[in-house]
Design a protein around this motif. Sequence first.
Motif, PDB file in Angstrom:
ATOM      1  N   MET A 198      28.620  53.090  45.204  1.00 20.41           N
ATOM      2  CA  MET A 198      28.909  51.570  45.307  1.00 20.41           C
ATOM      3  C   MET A 198      30.159  51.533  46.332  1.00 20.41           C
ATOM      4  N   PRO A 199      29.858  50.543  47.176  1.00 21.88           N
ATOM      5  CA  PRO A 199      30.963  50.606  48.204  1.00 21.88           C
ATOM      6  C   PRO A 199      32.473  50.144  47.937  1.00 21.88           C
ATOM      7  N   ASP A 200      32.643  49.597  46.876  1.00 22.11           N
ATOM      8  CA  ASP A 200      34.106  48.957  46.461  1.00 22.11           C
ATOM      9  C   ASP A 200      33.738  49.306  44.685  1.00 22.11           C
ATOM     10  N   LEU A 201      34.467  50.034  44.292  1.00 22.52           N
ATOM     11  CA  LEU A 201      34.296  50.226  42.843  1.00 22.52           C
ATOM     12  C   LEU A 201      34.714  49.288  42.019  1.00 22.52           C
ATOM     13  N   THR A 202      35.512  48.273  42.387  1.00 22.44           N
ATOM     14  CA  THR A 202      36.143  47.127  41.615  1.00 22.44           C
ATOM     15  C   THR A 202      35.813  45.806  42.115  1.00 22.44           C
ATOM     16  N   SER A 203      34.766  45.808  42.933  1.00 23.56           N
ATOM     17  CA  SER A 203      34.329  44.391  43.419  1.00 23.56           C
ATOM     18  C   SER A 203      32.878  44.408  43.650  1.00 23.56           C
ATOM     19  N   THR A 204      32.237  43.458  43.256  1.00 22.70           N
ATOM     20  CA  THR A 204      30.445  43.672  43.491  1.00 22.70           C
ATOM     21  C   THR A 204      30.414  42.591  44.572  1.00 22.70           C
ATOM     22  N   GLY A 205      28.651  42.674  44.573  1.00 25.24           N
ATOM     23  CA  GLY A 205      28.099  41.700  45.532  1.00 25.24           C
ATOM     24  C   GLY A 205      28.420  40.017  45.351  1.00 25.24           C
ATOM     25  N   ALA A 206      28.958  39.849  44.331  1.00 18.06           N
ATOM     26  CA  ALA A 206      29.131  38.444  43.790  1.00 18.06           C
ATOM     27  C   ALA A 206      30.316  37.870  44.863  1.00 18.06           C
ATOM     28  N   THR A 207      30.984  38.749  45.537  1.00 19.46           N
ATOM     29  CA  THR A 207      32.035  38.199  46.651  1.00 19.46           C
ATOM     30  C   THR A 207      31.214  37.703  47.716  1.00 19.46           C
ATOM     31  N   GLU A 208      29.772  38.096  47.931  1.00 17.66           N
ATOM     32  CA  GLU A 208      29.229  37.374  48.932  1.00 17.66           C
ATOM     33  C   GLU A 208      28.458  36.411  48.327  1.00 17.66           C
ATOM     34  N   THR A 209      27.895  36.594  47.188  1.00 21.21           N
ATOM     35  CA  THR A 209      26.721  35.390  46.704  1.00 21.21           C
ATOM     36  C   THR A 209      27.487  34.380  46.352  1.00 21.21           C
ATOM     37  N   GLY A 210      28.703  34.412  45.721  1.00 24.00           N
ATOM     38  CA  GLY A 210      29.404  33.167  45.295  1.00 24.00           C
ATOM     39  C   GLY A 210      29.625  32.074  46.392  1.00 24.00           C
ATOM     40  N   PRO A 211      30.551  32.700  47.190  1.00 30.97           N
ATOM     41  CA  PRO A 211      30.946  31.688  48.510  1.00 30.97           C
ATOM     42  C   PRO A 211      29.489  31.119  48.970  1.00 30.97           C
ATOM     43  N   ARG A 212      28.474  32.085  49.396  1.00 35.23           N
ATOM     44  CA  ARG A 212      27.325  31.324  49.862  1.00 35.23           C
ATOM     45  C   ARG A 212      26.588  30.484  49.111  1.00 35.23           C
ATOM     46  N   ALA A 213      26.580  30.553  47.698  1.00 35.90           N
ATOM     47  CA  ALA A 213      25.629  29.545  46.947  1.00 35.90           C
ATOM     48  C   ALA A 213      26.570  28.404  46.694  1.00 35.90           C
ATOM     49  N   PHE A 214      28.123  28.668  46.660  1.00 33.63           N
ATOM     50  CA  PHE A 214      28.887  27.429  46.418  1.00 33.63           C
ATOM     51  C   PHE A 214      28.966  26.538  47.815  1.00 33.63           C
ATOM     52  N   GLU A 215      28.693  27.251  48.892  1.00 33.46           N
ATOM     53  CA  GLU A 215      28.811  26.350  50.171  1.00 33.46           C
ATOM     54  C   GLU A 215      27.627  25.701  50.390  1.00 33.46           C
ATOM     55  N   GLN A 216      26.417  26.173  49.981  1.00 36.01           N
ATOM     56  CA  GLN A 216      25.239  25.644  49.761  1.00 36.01           C
ATOM     57  C   GLN A 216      25.103  24.399  49.115  1.00 36.01           C
ATOM     58  N   ALA A 217      25.933  24.404  47.873  1.00 30.80           N
ATOM     59  CA  ALA A 217      25.963  23.284  46.918  1.00 30.80           C
ATOM     60  C   ALA A 217      27.016  22.396  47.362  1.00 30.80           C
ATOM     61  N   GLY A 218      27.695  22.676  48.075  1.00 29.30           N
ATOM     62  CA  GLY A 218      29.029  21.756  48.752  1.00 29.30           C
ATOM     63  C   GLY A 218      29.996  21.603  47.560  1.00 29.30           C
ATOM     64  N   ILE A 219      30.221  22.885  46.690  1.00 27.47           N
ATOM     65  CA  ILE A 219      31.069  22.683  45.831  1.00 27.47           C
ATOM     66  C   ILE A 219      32.230  23.784  45.998  1.00 27.47           C
ATOM     67  N   ASP A 220      33.390  23.797  45.113  1.00 31.67           N
ATOM     68  CA  ASP A 220      34.334  24.726  45.193  1.00 31.67           C
ATOM     69  C   ASP A 220      34.298  25.416  43.533  1.00 31.67           C
ATOM     70  N   VAL A 221      34.880  26.318  43.450  1.00 32.38           N
ATOM     71  CA  VAL A 221      34.908  26.893  41.991  1.00 32.38           C
ATOM     72  C   VAL A 221      35.365  25.953  40.876  1.00 32.38           C
ATOM     73  N   ASP A 222      36.276  25.114  41.457  1.00 35.30           N
ATOM     74  CA  ASP A 222      37.288  24.103  40.575  1.00 35.30           C
ATOM     75  C   ASP A 222      36.114  23.040  39.928  1.00 35.30           C
ATOM     76  N   ASP A 223      35.020  22.857  40.751  1.00 38.55           N
ATOM     77  CA  ASP A 223      33.959  21.959  40.255  1.00 38.55           C
ATOM     78  C   ASP A 223      33.053  22.399  39.209  1.00 38.55           C
ATOM     79  N   VAL A 224      33.168  23.727  38.854  1.00 46.21           N
ATOM     80  CA  VAL A 224      32.206  24.324  37.656  1.00 46.21           C
ATOM     81  C   VAL A 224      32.706  23.856  36.490  1.00 46.21           C
ATOM     82  N   ASP A 225      31.839  23.309  35.631  1.00 48.00           N
ATOM     83  CA  ASP A 225      32.051  22.962  34.253  1.00 48.00           C
ATOM     84  C   ASP A 225      31.771  23.912  33.364  1.00 48.00           C
ATOM     85  N   VAL A 226      30.741  24.714  33.737  1.00 41.46           N
ATOM     86  CA  VAL A 226      30.115  25.586  32.528  1.00 41.46           C
ATOM     87  C   VAL A 226      29.753  26.849  33.537  1.00 41.46           C
TER      88      VAL A 226
END
Lengths: 385, 145
Positions: free
Chosen positions: A248-276
């Motif tokens: 694993m490239p970094d034992l303490t962080s996952t591919g979510a470091t990339e998929t989160g920002p990409r998906a949020f940017e497409q959606a035009g949202i910030d993590v603070d906008d997530v209700d659930v």
Amino acid sequence: MSTDPIIAGVGESELGKTPDRTWIDNAAVASVRALNDAGLDLDAVDGVAVAGANDDLPTLLLGEYLGIDHPQYMDGTEIGGSAFERFVETAARSMESGNVDVVVIAYGSTQRTAGEGTPEIESSHPVDQFAELAGTFTPVSQYALATQRHMHEHGTTEAQLAEIAVSTREWASMNPKAARRDPLTVDDVLSSPPVSAPLKQLDCCLVSDGGGALVLVSPEKAAELDSTNVAISGAASTQTHRKDMSQMPDLTSTGATETGPRAFEQAGIDVDDVDVAEIYDSFTYTVLTTLEDLGFCDQGAGGEFVEGGTLGPDGSLPTNTHGGGLSYCHPGHFGIFLLIEAVRQLRGEYDGKRQVPDATTAVAHGTGGVLSSSSTVVLERRGQP
Amino acid sequence: MTDGPIPVVDKCEEWDGPVPEPTGLTAEFWSETANGRFLVQQCPNCDHQQFYPRIVCTNCGREEPDWTDTSGDGEIYSFTICYTAREEAFQKLTPYVVAIVELEDGPQLTALVPADPDEITIGTPVEMRLWQVDDDAALPVFYPV
């Protein structure tokens, strides 16, 4: 945007133990229930996707079994429990081509009835000659290696991890379909039998049979249907390694470091906008690292973040509102159930505390392998529930 | 580079766990373990080191990277104590330690650490022994120094 695909239907098969059913039975029942939920018939389907199937040509079998002829979209890519979030992404891309209108994304399993089976060294793959010879046959040991390193680097405690199991159980206590509903305390988790230290039995997910499915439709098809107000506004996937944490490239962080920002940017949202948030919970640690990686808190701050019931019914980030893989069900590839619950929350289907008030934006994040694949989907309610 | 061969310990009689089943280029790797050598790959093109053995360099794509010796010295990068195992051979060892070891002159690998769990923490210096488990192969294991 009005061009986003819509999740028009969701469904599960019976969960828990289904000794008289095969995996494809469970997948098929869930598929038909999801189509019924959408108000669609089988003959409307022009795309199929399935993963985690006990068959070498799974989409061929699912199509044949359901009597779906000539679908134009097929995807059976196996990336573990996150496969279904990724199918949402690839099916949405296919819909943009204009050829596909109704895709069934399905999963079925009988892993509880079948037991865990006999482990074998897979000599076809060089890496298996090393990690598995060390005695790490089960995913829990691999997750434990990551957990231990996180605790070392960031001071994360076992009690903080236990808080995730406790919050998840609070949600499960309100879900009649959940396998474990009794109240749970941090001490209960800490005193449960060690499995692969630092992870204990109550840090680990259930083993269930069962199936789940969802129906993704194009915006054009959605316009013909009722109750089609949950849109996919962002989706991204990646992978990092296979089944040995030393790769694993970094034992303490996952591919979510990339998929989160990409998906949020497409959606035009910030993590603070997530209700659930519906976050893959094969183990308590999976949730902790994913919350950090998606940006809900700083890297290394996940332990503090989950303290005090943040993820529970009274918390600021309602998470795994069906009880998760830890308490609701876990038939092996849990990702489909994250999407199903996100849709139901956004539709406002529940009563009382089980329903997150005014939920308009949800994130479903799948994890596959041993923290190896990551897929984030952002869902948004359009209009009123 | 190594000061000498890594000690090989004969475990053929007592080991009833899995044994390596070499595939393609791992045959050379495993046969050298029986001679007290733990090889990793080093690319002659770009110097990139990698483990486990692969037919191409994962940095530059060169085919068939060279082998190089390691001393077998390293430290614990992370570890877990396994209280249960699916295989009977490992079930008999419970609780046992599995660690990711960072070799001082090479990459990381996952390996058994046949030591008291209380002796192990992240950063503990360890040295390799090679447990001979059949005629042709010896498993890398690590002991605290």
